[in-house]
Design a protein around this motif. Structure first.
Motif, short mmCIF file in Angstrom:
data_model
loop_
_atom_site.label_atom_id
_atom_site.label_comp_id
_atom_site.label_asym_id
_atom_site.label_seq_id
_atom_site.Cartn_x
_atom_site.Cartn_y
_atom_site.Cartn_z
N GLY A 79 -1.66 1.52 -3.76
CA GLY A 79 -3.09 1.37 -3.50
C GLY A 79 -3.53 2.26 -2.35
O GLY A 79 -4.59 2.90 -2.40
N ILE A 83 -6.55 4.98 -2.29
CA ILE A 83 -7.72 4.87 -1.41
C ILE A 83 -7.82 6.07 -0.47
O ILE A 83 -8.87 6.70 -0.34
CB ILE A 83 -7.66 3.55 -0.60
N THR A 174 -9.16 -4.67 -5.91
CA THR A 174 -7.81 -5.22 -5.92
C THR A 174 -7.78 -6.72 -6.17
O THR A 174 -7.04 -7.21 -7.04
CB THR A 174 -7.13 -4.95 -4.56
N SER A 194 -5.45 -1.52 -5.51
CA SER A 194 -4.00 -1.65 -5.54
C SER A 194 -3.65 -2.39 -6.83
O SER A 194 -4.09 -3.53 -7.03
CB SER A 194 -3.52 -2.45 -4.33
N LEU A 207 1.57 0.20 -7.00
CA LEU A 207 0.71 1.02 -7.86
C LEU A 207 -0.69 1.06 -7.27
O LEU A 207 -1.14 0.09 -6.66
CB LEU A 207 0.65 0.40 -9.27
N PHE A 325 -0.07 -10.42 -2.60
CA PHE A 325 -0.70 -11.55 -3.31
C PHE A 325 -0.86 -11.17 -4.78
O PHE A 325 -0.63 -10.04 -5.18
CB PHE A 325 -2.06 -11.92 -2.68
C1 LIG Z 1 -7.60 -4.94 -0.91
C2 LIG Z 1 -6.42 -4.03 -0.82
N1 LIG Z 1 -6.57 -2.72 -1.02
C3 LIG Z 1 -5.53 -1.88 -0.96
C4 LIG Z 1 -4.26 -2.31 -0.66
C5 LIG Z 1 -3.13 -1.33 -0.56
O1 LIG Z 1 -2.32 -1.44 -1.69
P1 LIG Z 1 -0.77 -1.01 -1.72
O2 LIG Z 1 -0.03 -2.01 -0.90
O3 LIG Z 1 -0.46 -1.02 -3.18
O4 LIG Z 1 -0.70 0.34 -1.11
C6 LIG Z 1 -4.05 -3.67 -0.44
C7 LIG Z 1 -2.70 -4.18 -0.13
O5 LIG Z 1 -2.53 -5.32 0.22
C8 LIG Z 1 -5.16 -4.55 -0.53
O6 LIG Z 1 -5.02 -5.86 -0.31
#
Ligand SMILES: Cc1ncc(COP(=O)(O)O)c(C=O)c1O
Length: 372
Positions: A79, A83, A174, A194, A207, A325
């Motif tokens: 994620g 972003i 997410t 994410s 992912l 989560f």
């Molecule tokens: C709302 C949100 N966006 C982005 C992310 C980042 O994702 P990733 O852990 O897959 O990089 C998270 C991770 O907890 C998240 O909660």
């Protein structure tokens, strides 16, 4: 994909190739760095030439997520890769970006470090508002419901305000997943998320993805990904696609568990600050129920201090102490232990797919033990 199909049908069919006798429903992962090339025509002869830009397993997953979000999708290794890739694709020195003050904190950390260092102005706005004027803003990123506080932003209203000011609106989807809300239908220009969480839901992969109906933005994000290289591997893409088939069932049970636990927690004097956007008494409920198609399986509350959270987790047999989560197993995370800007006893609890009665009985007993 038929427009009239329900979530279960869309999830189980998403991104699958046409039926071919003798072929599997979901082809297995294609592991390749280079592929054979046509010695005369070179890369023009086939869709796949090298694994960073091209992989057929990845394309099937992108087709699946794209169908669920209602746009073109590009997946990333996490994620955060998605972003930060979107932010760096869109923003230039001198631009202003508005980010959630109460969203996933590494996004803020990235912005106030990397983005400000290259001359991007960063503003932080609470998800529940009030929002400033968007005049002079290049990009507004919402995270709704926000992690971990679970406030909700009014996507259609903020999309209209952003567009009136000439800004782009991005939504981090997410927590909701594309079954919980479709930001592109609500007016957003682009979705980031994410896929590590409820979308894939098995706690076994990382992912991320970007989805949009804007061809120029899609191409720019694709170019960014190809040159920076943050692509997920073929096996993770295949696992993610396999998991998507059950997302409707998983989310339904997770939301039922969240509703049952919210009912329990709301009545307990030893639990403060309960938040779940699906509860009519929750401040986020009016906006959430208007724009969301289903409620998340995540809720948050405060147990007062770190010791009580530890006693609660120790006493529970079904709530695992873990971050992240959206997985199959119920987990809870005391966010302050990660340096998150939350109170010491603040807990984000993510409901799994256990039986609601078992989960409610377990949480009630663990809270009794923690309080006693
Ligand atoms: C709302 C949100 N966006 C982005 C992310 C980042 O994702 P990733 O852990 O897959 O990089 C998270 C991770 O907890 C998240 O909660």
């Amino acid at each position: 994909m038929s427009a009239g199909w329900g979530d279960g049908t869309r999830s189980v069919r998403a991104g699958l190739p046409d039926a071919v006798p003798g072929q599997p429903f979901l082809p297995g992962p294609v592991f390749a760095a280079p592929y054979h090339l046509d010695p005369w025509r070179g890369p023009a002869a086939a869709p796949d030439g090298y694994g960073r830009p091209d992989n057929p397993t990845r394309r099937l997953l992108e087709a699946a997520i794209g169908e669920l979000e209602g746009g073109d999708c590009r997946v990333f290794a996490s994620g955060q890769a998605a972003i930060t890739g979107l932010l760096l694709t869109v923003l230039r020195p001198g631009d202003t970006v508005l980010l959630p003050a109460d969203g996933y904190f590494p996004v803020r950390a990235f912005a106030t470090d990397t983005l400000e260092r290259i001359g991007v102005r960063v503003g932080l706005v609470p998800t529940a508002g009030p929002y400033p004027s968007f005049e002079g803003v290049r990009l507004v990123l919402l995270e709704t419901p926000a992690n971990p506080g679970l406030d909700v932003a009014d996507v259609p209203a903020l999309a209209a305000a952003a567009h009136a000011a000439g800004a782009l609106l991005a939504v981090d989807n997410t927590t909701a997943t594309p079954l919980g809300q479709r930001p592109l239908d609500l007016g957003a220009d682009v979705v980031v998320a994410s896929g590590t969480k409820a979308l894939t839901g098995h706690s076994d992969l990382l992912l991320g993805y970007v989805a949009t109906r804007d061809d120029a933005l899609r191409d720019a994000v694709t170019g960014w990904r190809t040159t920076t290289g943050g692509v997920p591997g073929a096996f993770d893409c295949w696992l993610a696609h396999r998991s998507l088939a059950t997302v409707d069932l998983r989310l339904a049970r997770q939301a039922a568990n969240a509703e049952a636990l919210a009912g329990l927690l709301a009545g307990r004097p030893d639990v403060a600050g309960l938040r779940w956007p699906g509860r009519p008494a929750d401040p986020a409920y009016p906006v959430a129920s208007a724009q969301m198609r289903r409620m998340p399986g995540v809720l948050s509350f405060d147990l007062g201090d770190a010791d009580r959270v530890a006693r609660f987790l120790d006493a529970s047999r079904l709530v695992a102490a873990a971050t992240s989560f959206g997985g199959l197993h119920t987990t809870a995370d005391r966010r302050a232990q990660w340096g998150d800007d939350t109170a010491p006893g603040f807990v984000r609890l993510s409901c799994g797919i256990e039986d609601p009665a078992d989960l409610v009985a377990d949480v009630a007993a663990a809270l009794d033990a923690a309080t006693g």
